[in-house]
Design an enzyme around this catalytic site. Sequence first.
Site, PDB file in Angstrom:
ATOM      1  N   GLU A  74      10.176   7.911   9.796  1.00 38.61           N
ATOM      2  CA  GLU A  74      10.317   9.416  10.412  1.00 38.61           C
ATOM      3  C   GLU A  74       9.413   9.798  11.452  1.00 38.61           C
ATOM      4  O   GLU A  74       9.687  10.289  12.122  1.00 38.61           O
ATOM      5  CB  GLU A  74       9.745  10.172   9.112  1.00 38.61           C
ATOM      6  CG  GLU A  74      10.685   9.919   7.809  1.00 38.61           C
ATOM      7  CD  GLU A  74      10.237  10.705   6.616  1.00 38.61           C
ATOM      8  OE1 GLU A  74       9.203  10.456   6.002  1.00 38.61           O
ATOM      9  OE2 GLU A  74      10.716  11.859   6.165  1.00 38.61           O
TER      10      GLU A  74
ATOM     11  N   GLU B 146      11.983   5.251  -0.228  1.00 34.77           N
ATOM     12  CA  GLU B 146      11.600   6.579  -1.309  1.00 34.77           C
ATOM     13  C   GLU B 146      12.411   6.474  -2.543  1.00 34.77           C
ATOM     14  O   GLU B 146      11.720   6.818  -3.610  1.00 34.77           O
ATOM     15  CB  GLU B 146      11.938   7.684  -0.589  1.00 34.77           C
ATOM     16  CG  GLU B 146      10.948   8.162   0.765  1.00 34.77           C
ATOM     17  CD  GLU B 146      11.087   7.390   1.953  1.00 34.77           C
ATOM     18  OE1 GLU B 146      12.257   6.452   2.124  1.00 34.77           O
ATOM     19  OE2 GLU B 146      10.363   7.786   3.054  1.00 34.77           O
TER      20      GLU B 146
HETATM   21  C1  1HE Z   1      -0.609   0.938   1.249  1.00 37.06           C
HETATM   22  C2  1HE Z   1       0.755   1.556   1.851  1.00 37.06           C
HETATM   23  C3  1HE Z   1       1.188   2.801   1.668  1.00 37.06           C
HETATM   24  C4  1HE Z   1       0.217  -0.845   2.300  1.00 37.06           C
HETATM   25  N1  1HE Z   1       0.161   3.521   0.965  1.00 37.06           N
HETATM   26  N2  1HE Z   1      -1.358   1.980   0.960  1.00 37.06           N
HETATM   27  N3  1HE Z   1       5.827   3.061   1.877  1.00 37.06           N
HETATM   28  C5  1HE Z   1       5.926   2.192   0.942  1.00 37.06           C
HETATM   29  O1  1HE Z   1       6.494   1.902   0.022  1.00 37.06           O
HETATM   30  C6  1HE Z   1       5.549   0.857   1.852  1.00 37.06           C
HETATM   31  C7  1HE Z   1       4.555   0.142   0.777  1.00 37.06           C
HETATM   32  N4  1HE Z   1       4.240  -1.289   1.710  1.00 37.06           N
HETATM   33  C8  1HE Z   1       4.843  -2.343   1.773  1.00 37.06           C
HETATM   34  O2  1HE Z   1       5.739  -2.469   1.376  1.00 37.06           O
HETATM   35  C9  1HE Z   1       3.834  -3.459   2.376  1.00 37.06           C
HETATM   36  O3  1HE Z   1       2.199  -3.157   2.274  1.00 37.06           O
HETATM   37  C10 1HE Z   1       4.147  -4.055   3.909  1.00 37.06           C
HETATM   38  C11 1HE Z   1       5.401  -4.508   3.973  1.00 37.06           C
HETATM   39  C12 1HE Z   1       4.187  -2.575   4.828  1.00 37.06           C
HETATM   40  C13 1HE Z   1       2.923  -4.549   4.515  1.00 37.06           C
HETATM   41  O4  1HE Z   1       2.930  -5.693   3.379  1.00 37.06           O
HETATM   42  P1  1HE Z   1       1.723  -6.501   3.786  1.00 37.06           P
HETATM   43  O5  1HE Z   1       1.568  -7.863   2.826  1.00 37.06           O
HETATM   44  O6  1HE Z   1       1.122  -7.067   4.990  1.00 37.06           O
HETATM   45  O7  1HE Z   1       0.272  -5.983   3.121  1.00 37.06           O
HETATM   46  P2  1HE Z   1      -0.067  -5.535   1.606  1.00 37.06           P
HETATM   47  O8  1HE Z   1      -1.107  -6.304   1.100  1.00 37.06           O
HETATM   48  O9  1HE Z   1       1.087  -4.910   0.908  1.00 37.06           O
HETATM   49  O10 1HE Z   1      -0.957  -4.153   1.948  1.00 37.06           O
HETATM   50  C14 1HE Z   1      -2.140  -4.135   2.450  1.00 37.06           C
HETATM   51  C15 1HE Z   1      -3.094  -3.052   1.838  1.00 37.06           C
HETATM   52  O11 1HE Z   1      -2.370  -1.810   2.432  1.00 37.06           O
HETATM   53  C16 1HE Z   1      -3.001  -2.900   0.588  1.00 37.06           C
HETATM   54  O12 1HE Z   1      -4.218  -2.347   0.175  1.00 37.06           O
HETATM   55  P3  1HE Z   1      -5.513  -3.183  -0.536  1.00 37.06           P
HETATM   56  O13 1HE Z   1      -6.482  -2.246  -0.855  1.00 37.06           O
HETATM   57  O14 1HE Z   1      -4.906  -3.848  -1.636  1.00 37.06           O
HETATM   58  O15 1HE Z   1      -5.759  -4.434   0.549  1.00 37.06           O
HETATM   59  C17 1HE Z   1      -1.834  -2.012   0.297  1.00 37.06           C
HETATM   60  O16 1HE Z   1      -2.072  -1.418  -1.181  1.00 37.06           O
HETATM   61  C18 1HE Z   1      -1.879  -0.849   1.220  1.00 37.06           C
HETATM   62  N5  1HE Z   1      -0.626  -0.337   1.712  1.00 37.06           N
HETATM   63  N6  1HE Z   1       1.118   0.163   2.423  1.00 37.06           N
HETATM   64  C19 1HE Z   1      -0.887   3.163   0.421  1.00 37.06           C
HETATM   65  N7  1HE Z   1       2.328   3.121   1.921  1.00 37.06           N
HETATM   66  C20 1HE Z   1       6.411  12.235   3.985  1.00 37.06           C
HETATM   67  S1  1HE Z   1       7.471  11.349   2.890  1.00 37.06           S
HETATM   68  C21 1HE Z   1       7.385   9.649   3.239  1.00 37.06           C
HETATM   69  C22 1HE Z   1       7.647   8.909   2.113  1.00 37.06           C
HETATM   70  C23 1HE Z   1       7.324   7.512   2.349  1.00 37.06           C
HETATM   71  O17 1HE Z   1       6.869   7.040   3.393  1.00 37.06           O
HETATM   72  S2  1HE Z   1       7.595   6.384   1.182  1.00 37.06           S
HETATM   73  C24 1HE Z   1       7.400   4.984   1.663  1.00 37.06           C
HETATM   74  C25 1HE Z   1       5.910   4.384   1.396  1.00 37.06           C
END
Ligand code: 1HE
Length: 260
Positions: free
Chosen positions: A111, A131
Amino acid sequence: MPDGLVSYECTDGVAVIGLNRPEKRNAIDDALLDALSAAVARADAEAKAAVLFGGGDHFCAGLDLAEHVQRTPAQAIGHSRRWHAAFAAIERGALPYVCALQGAVVGGGLELAAATHIRVAEPSAFFALPEGQRGIFVGGGGSVRVARLMSAARMADLMLTGRVLSAEEGAAANLVQYLVAPGEALAKAKALAAAAAGNAVLSNYAILNALPRIQDMAQEDGLFVESLASALTQTSPEAKERLQAFLNKRAGKIQAPKAE
Ligand code: 1HE
């Protein structure tokens, strides 16, 4: 601006704004959104074009889900409206924005990218709208901006099935204007922003603010507003000087693209 959640520098009229939360894949929480808005306001005051990039391996993992899980429905509306305001300042401001994409460009990250005017992607970039899987809906303007870029049908496919598009597929779906080699997106984005910064200010304003609005108008209304915007740009002394420069052979000619 010190390198906090968002980095900022401005050189030769091009502001370079970086999401700087790589440990959370640049997921956007309230603090990052505020820092981004502050950087956008600063760029408005001192730059002629801007670049947006994400630090680390990913452009942006979208909404910070850890923060979002706490929100009530009423808070979620307010939150979505804050994103709308922040992204509108990018899309409908006075500065052309070019974004450099690598890794995840997902959810709110897509977005955000869609609120910029030109998207440059490296081969590692991938696009998704998870989402539906997360039990929520887009809230950062995606149902308008992303749907207009790629079509509502393609967007629904991503949201319903969890489909993830590669960089090439994203380009084919109109999410990306420039595909570049690994590590080259930021440099390319800076070069494109510098080119846009060289345009007349009123021309850029009309491109950013008249052109998209005309797409929402009936044909006759659009043509009328086009004439008004055309007249407005003509009021600038810059326009006269630039036209004269071409006529006096002081301005460069358009060059045909070089064969690959
Ligand atoms: C996060 C987020 C997040 C990572 N909010 N903390 N977005 C998503 O559903 C995407 C979710 N994220 C992923 O699928 C993956 O993290 C990635 C593909 C982006 C990257 O993977 P990777 O292996 O490099 O990293 P990771 O180990 O998954 O994440 C590293 C850290 O970032 C980890 O935290 P940690 O404390 O365990 O190290 C994750 O929890 C954190 N992290 N993404 C919070 N999104 C206005 S409306 C909009 C609606 C949306 O955007 S919905 C989509 C949300």
